[in-house]
Design an enzyme around this catalytic site. Structure first.
Site, PDB file in Angstrom:
ATOM      1  N   ASP A  18       0.870  -1.177   0.000  1.00 14.65           N
ATOM      2  CA  ASP A  18       0.000   0.000   0.000  1.00 14.65           C
ATOM      3  C   ASP A  18       0.913   1.235   0.000  1.00 14.65           C
ATOM      4  O   ASP A  18       2.108   1.133   0.271  1.00 14.65           O
ATOM      5  CB  ASP A  18      -0.890   0.010   1.256  1.00 14.65           C
ATOM      6  CG  ASP A  18      -1.759   1.271   1.322  1.00 14.65           C
ATOM      7  OD1 ASP A  18      -2.270   1.708   0.279  1.00 14.65           O
ATOM      8  OD2 ASP A  18      -1.915   1.837   2.422  1.00 14.65           O
ATOM      9  N   SER A  19       0.322   2.373  -0.259  1.00 13.30           N
ATOM     10  CA  SER A  19       1.089   3.615  -0.213  1.00 13.30           C
ATOM     11  C   SER A  19       1.499   3.953   1.226  1.00 13.30           C
ATOM     12  O   SER A  19       2.350   4.800   1.444  1.00 13.30           O
ATOM     13  CB  SER A  19       0.246   4.755  -0.778  1.00 13.30           C
ATOM     14  OG  SER A  19      -0.983   4.830  -0.086  1.00 13.30           O
ATOM     15  N   TYR A  50      -0.425   8.473  -2.643  1.00 15.66           N
ATOM     16  CA  TYR A  50      -0.437   8.165  -4.072  1.00 15.66           C
ATOM     17  C   TYR A  50      -1.657   8.842  -4.722  1.00 15.66           C
ATOM     18  O   TYR A  50      -1.674   9.101  -5.915  1.00 15.66           O
ATOM     19  CB  TYR A  50      -0.567   6.651  -4.309  1.00 15.66           C
ATOM     20  CG  TYR A  50       0.680   5.826  -4.067  1.00 15.66           C
ATOM     21  CD1 TYR A  50       1.829   6.360  -3.475  1.00 15.66           C
ATOM     22  CD2 TYR A  50       0.710   4.478  -4.455  1.00 15.66           C
ATOM     23  CE1 TYR A  50       2.951   5.579  -3.259  1.00 15.66           C
ATOM     24  CE2 TYR A  50       1.842   3.696  -4.250  1.00 15.66           C
ATOM     25  CZ  TYR A  50       2.958   4.239  -3.643  1.00 15.66           C
ATOM     26  OH  TYR A  50       4.072   3.462  -3.439  1.00 15.66           O
ATOM     27  N   GLY A  51      -2.656   9.084  -3.883  1.00 15.60           N
ATOM     28  CA  GLY A  51      -3.959   9.547  -4.370  1.00 15.60           C
ATOM     29  C   GLY A  51      -3.971  10.907  -5.057  1.00 15.60           C
ATOM     30  O   GLY A  51      -4.922  11.259  -5.733  1.00 15.60           O
ATOM     31  N   CYS A  81      -4.222  -1.068  -2.080  1.00 16.06           N
ATOM     32  CA  CYS A  81      -4.345   0.386  -2.210  1.00 16.06           C
ATOM     33  C   CYS A  81      -5.264   0.612  -3.401  1.00 16.06           C
ATOM     34  O   CYS A  81      -5.010   0.093  -4.495  1.00 16.06           O
ATOM     35  CB  CYS A  81      -2.958   0.976  -2.471  1.00 16.06           C
ATOM     36  SG  CYS A  81      -2.960   2.719  -2.948  1.00 16.06           S
ATOM     37  N   ASN A  82      -6.325   1.356  -3.186  1.00 13.52           N
ATOM     38  CA  ASN A  82      -7.287   1.577  -4.272  1.00 13.52           C
ATOM     39  C   ASN A  82      -6.674   2.379  -5.403  1.00 13.52           C
ATOM     40  O   ASN A  82      -6.916   2.110  -6.572  1.00 13.52           O
ATOM     41  CB  ASN A  82      -8.532   2.296  -3.751  1.00 13.52           C
ATOM     42  CG  ASN A  82      -9.463   1.352  -3.032  1.00 13.52           C
ATOM     43  OD1 ASN A  82     -10.421   0.878  -3.597  1.00 13.52           O
ATOM     44  ND2 ASN A  82      -9.161   1.043  -1.783  1.00 13.52           N
ATOM     45  N   THR A  83      -5.868   3.383  -5.044  1.00 16.72           N
ATOM     46  CA  THR A  83      -5.265   4.232  -6.070  1.00 16.72           C
ATOM     47  C   THR A  83      -4.358   3.400  -6.973  1.00 16.72           C
ATOM     48  O   THR A  83      -4.477   3.441  -8.208  1.00 16.72           O
ATOM     49  CB  THR A  83      -4.462   5.375  -5.408  1.00 16.72           C
ATOM     50  OG1 THR A  83      -5.321   6.040  -4.476  1.00 16.72           O
ATOM     51  CG2 THR A  83      -3.948   6.349  -6.424  1.00 16.72           C
ATOM     52  N   GLU A 160      -5.784   9.334   9.668  1.00 18.72           N
ATOM     53  CA  GLU A 160      -4.419   9.296  10.216  1.00 18.72           C
ATOM     54  C   GLU A 160      -4.334  10.096  11.515  1.00 18.72           C
ATOM     55  O   GLU A 160      -3.580   9.766  12.414  1.00 18.72           O
ATOM     56  CB  GLU A 160      -3.428   9.823   9.181  1.00 18.72           C
ATOM     57  CG  GLU A 160      -3.544   9.026   7.886  1.00 18.72           C
ATOM     58  CD  GLU A 160      -2.239   8.499   7.347  1.00 18.72           C
ATOM     59  OE1 GLU A 160      -1.230   9.167   7.533  1.00 18.72           O
ATOM     60  OE2 GLU A 160      -2.258   7.423   6.728  1.00 18.72           O
ATOM     61  N   CYS A 192     -11.202   3.248  -0.754  1.00 22.90           N
ATOM     62  CA  CYS A 192      -9.894   3.677  -0.246  1.00 22.90           C
ATOM     63  C   CYS A 192      -9.647   2.858   1.011  1.00 22.90           C
ATOM     64  O   CYS A 192     -10.569   2.688   1.828  1.00 22.90           O
ATOM     65  CB  CYS A 192      -9.903   5.169   0.084  1.00 22.90           C
ATOM     66  SG  CYS A 192      -8.403   5.721   0.907  1.00 22.90           S
ATOM     67  N   THR A 193      -8.422   2.364   1.171  1.00 24.92           N
ATOM     68  CA  THR A 193      -8.148   1.447   2.283  1.00 24.92           C
ATOM     69  C   THR A 193      -8.220   2.131   3.656  1.00 24.92           C
ATOM     70  O   THR A 193      -8.261   1.466   4.677  1.00 24.92           O
ATOM     71  CB  THR A 193      -6.779   0.761   2.091  1.00 24.92           C
ATOM     72  OG1 THR A 193      -5.824   1.747   1.666  1.00 24.92           O
ATOM     73  CG2 THR A 193      -6.862  -0.317   1.044  1.00 24.92           C
ATOM     74  N   HIS A 194      -8.234   3.454   3.686  1.00 20.53           N
ATOM     75  CA  HIS A 194      -8.391   4.159   4.967  1.00 20.53           C
ATOM     76  C   HIS A 194      -9.860   4.200   5.419  1.00 20.53           C
ATOM     77  O   HIS A 194     -10.143   4.367   6.602  1.00 20.53           O
ATOM     78  CB  HIS A 194      -7.920   5.612   4.849  1.00 20.53           C
ATOM     79  CG  HIS A 194      -6.445   5.792   4.946  1.00 20.53           C
ATOM     80  ND1 HIS A 194      -5.563   5.285   4.033  1.00 20.53           N
ATOM     81  CD2 HIS A 194      -5.686   6.461   5.865  1.00 20.53           C
ATOM     82  CE1 HIS A 194      -4.327   5.624   4.373  1.00 20.53           C
ATOM     83  NE2 HIS A 194      -4.377   6.344   5.479  1.00 20.53           N
TER      84      HIS A 194
HETATM   85  N1  DGL Z   1      -4.100   3.847   0.291  1.00 19.71           N
HETATM   86  C1  DGL Z   1      -4.641   4.834  -0.601  1.00 19.71           C
HETATM   87  C2  DGL Z   1      -5.892   4.275  -1.305  1.00 19.71           C
HETATM   88  O1  DGL Z   1      -6.438   3.257  -0.926  1.00 19.71           O
HETATM   89  C3  DGL Z   1      -5.001   6.099   0.134  1.00 19.71           C
HETATM   90  C4  DGL Z   1      -3.819   6.924   0.558  1.00 19.71           C
HETATM   91  C5  DGL Z   1      -3.076   7.565  -0.602  1.00 19.71           C
HETATM   92  O2  DGL Z   1      -3.537   8.560  -1.177  1.00 19.71           O
HETATM   93  O3  DGL Z   1      -2.032   7.038  -0.948  1.00 19.71           O
HETATM   94  O4  DGL Z   1      -6.309   4.844  -2.282  1.00 19.71           O
END
Ligand code: DGL
Length: 296
Positions: A18-19, A50-51, A81-83, A160, A192-194
């Protein structure tokens, strides 16, 4: 029993990247589902988010993260990570030598399964929403579906910061999500994983009748299917070993990570990622150059 009749098994770890720490919500589901599998996690905390980045950069980062995991001898790469899933998974599937599982396909499938009125909301980072990946995936499965996308860039820093049930979070959620509520969606993908950590605030804002799709849960299902299909499951006797690597040690990491994983992380190693990658994955970079000329 003749050894020919023993079920095939593979003790190599599952690779997850993940990012940052968000992918730990996927790890949480994997640990629940596979108590005997080992996991190697890489969180690119030095380069998060990454987003907000360009597609070109996200693809390059995703390949670097995968090369790191392959160097740790993983049997599959889970893009938690969705992005990165939205932008890099088609390329990674073409380039890598092990199965690749992203979070978009499982999330879209689940949403199509749950939605009755075919009005599906998708929330994610700006890059995920801009990529239209969920929309394309859902429409391929259900052409009559109506998809309502919404980027929610402030959700990641709120999580976060630990403000998962804060008054401010409810105000921001209302601002982002009121349009989805007015559109009468019956299913909402947490793209998004958050976001699973904001489930309470999101559910209260969109209404309790809306089904929330957590990509972590759906991805763990998809990983199980891939491991079974490719005869890659570890045997039950194995004592799993889990390793967590980060490209930087963020402030209050243990506290944040425990929130995502709902348990403590015993051993975390910080690596100098740039140095680590020197001279690694040459065969992948050649394929990457060719892949750059393609439109995904
Ligand atoms: N983990 C990223 C996602 O699931 C979110 C955080 C990022 O922007 O990198 O898209």
């Amino acid at each position: 029993m003749n050894s020919n009749h023993l079920p095939a098994s593979d003790q190599r770890p599952i690779g997850v990247f993940d990012s940052g720490v968000g992918g730990l919500t996927v790890v949480k589901q994997l640990l629940k589902k596979f108590p005997w599998e080992s996991i190697v996690y890489f969180g690119d905390t030095a380069r998060i988010p990454y987003g907000t980045k360009s597609e070109e950069i996200v693809r390059r980062y995703a390949l670097e993260d995968s090369i790191f995991l392959l160097d740790k001898n993983v049997k599959v790469v889970v893009v938690a990570c969705n992005t990165a899933s939205a932008i890099a998974v088609p390329m990674l599937k073409e380039i890598l030598t092990v199965p690749v599982i992203g979070v978009i396909e499982p999330g879209a499938k689940a949403a199509v399964y749950y939605s009755k009125n075919r009005k599906i909301g998708v929330i994610g980072t700006a890059a995920t929403i801009r990529s239209n990946s969920y929309t394309k995936e859902i429409l391929a499965l259900s052409p009559e579906a109506q998809i309502i996308p919404q980027a929610c860039p402030l959700f990641v820093p709120l999580v976060e910061e630990g403000w998962t049930d804060d008054e401010t979070t409810y105000l921001i959620a209302e601002r982002y999500l009121q349009g989805l509520r007015l559109n009468n969606i019956d299913t909402l993908i947490l793209g998004c994983t958050h976001y699973p950590l904001l489930k309470n605030a999101i559910q209260k804002t969109v209404g309790k009748k809306v089904k929330l799709v957590d990509s972590g849960v759906e991805t763990a299902e998809a990983v199980e299917q891939i491991l079974k299909k490719n005869k890659l499951l570890a045997t039950i006797e194995q004592m799993p070993k889990n390793y967590f690597f980060l490209s930087d040690m963020p402030y209050k990491f243990q506290e944040i990570a425990e929130r995502f994983l709902e348990r403590s992380i015993p051993h975390v190693e910080t690596i100098n990622f740039e140095n680590y990658l020197l001279g690694k994955g040459e065969q992948f970079w050649k394929k990457y150059q060719t892949a750059q000329t393609k439109k995904y």
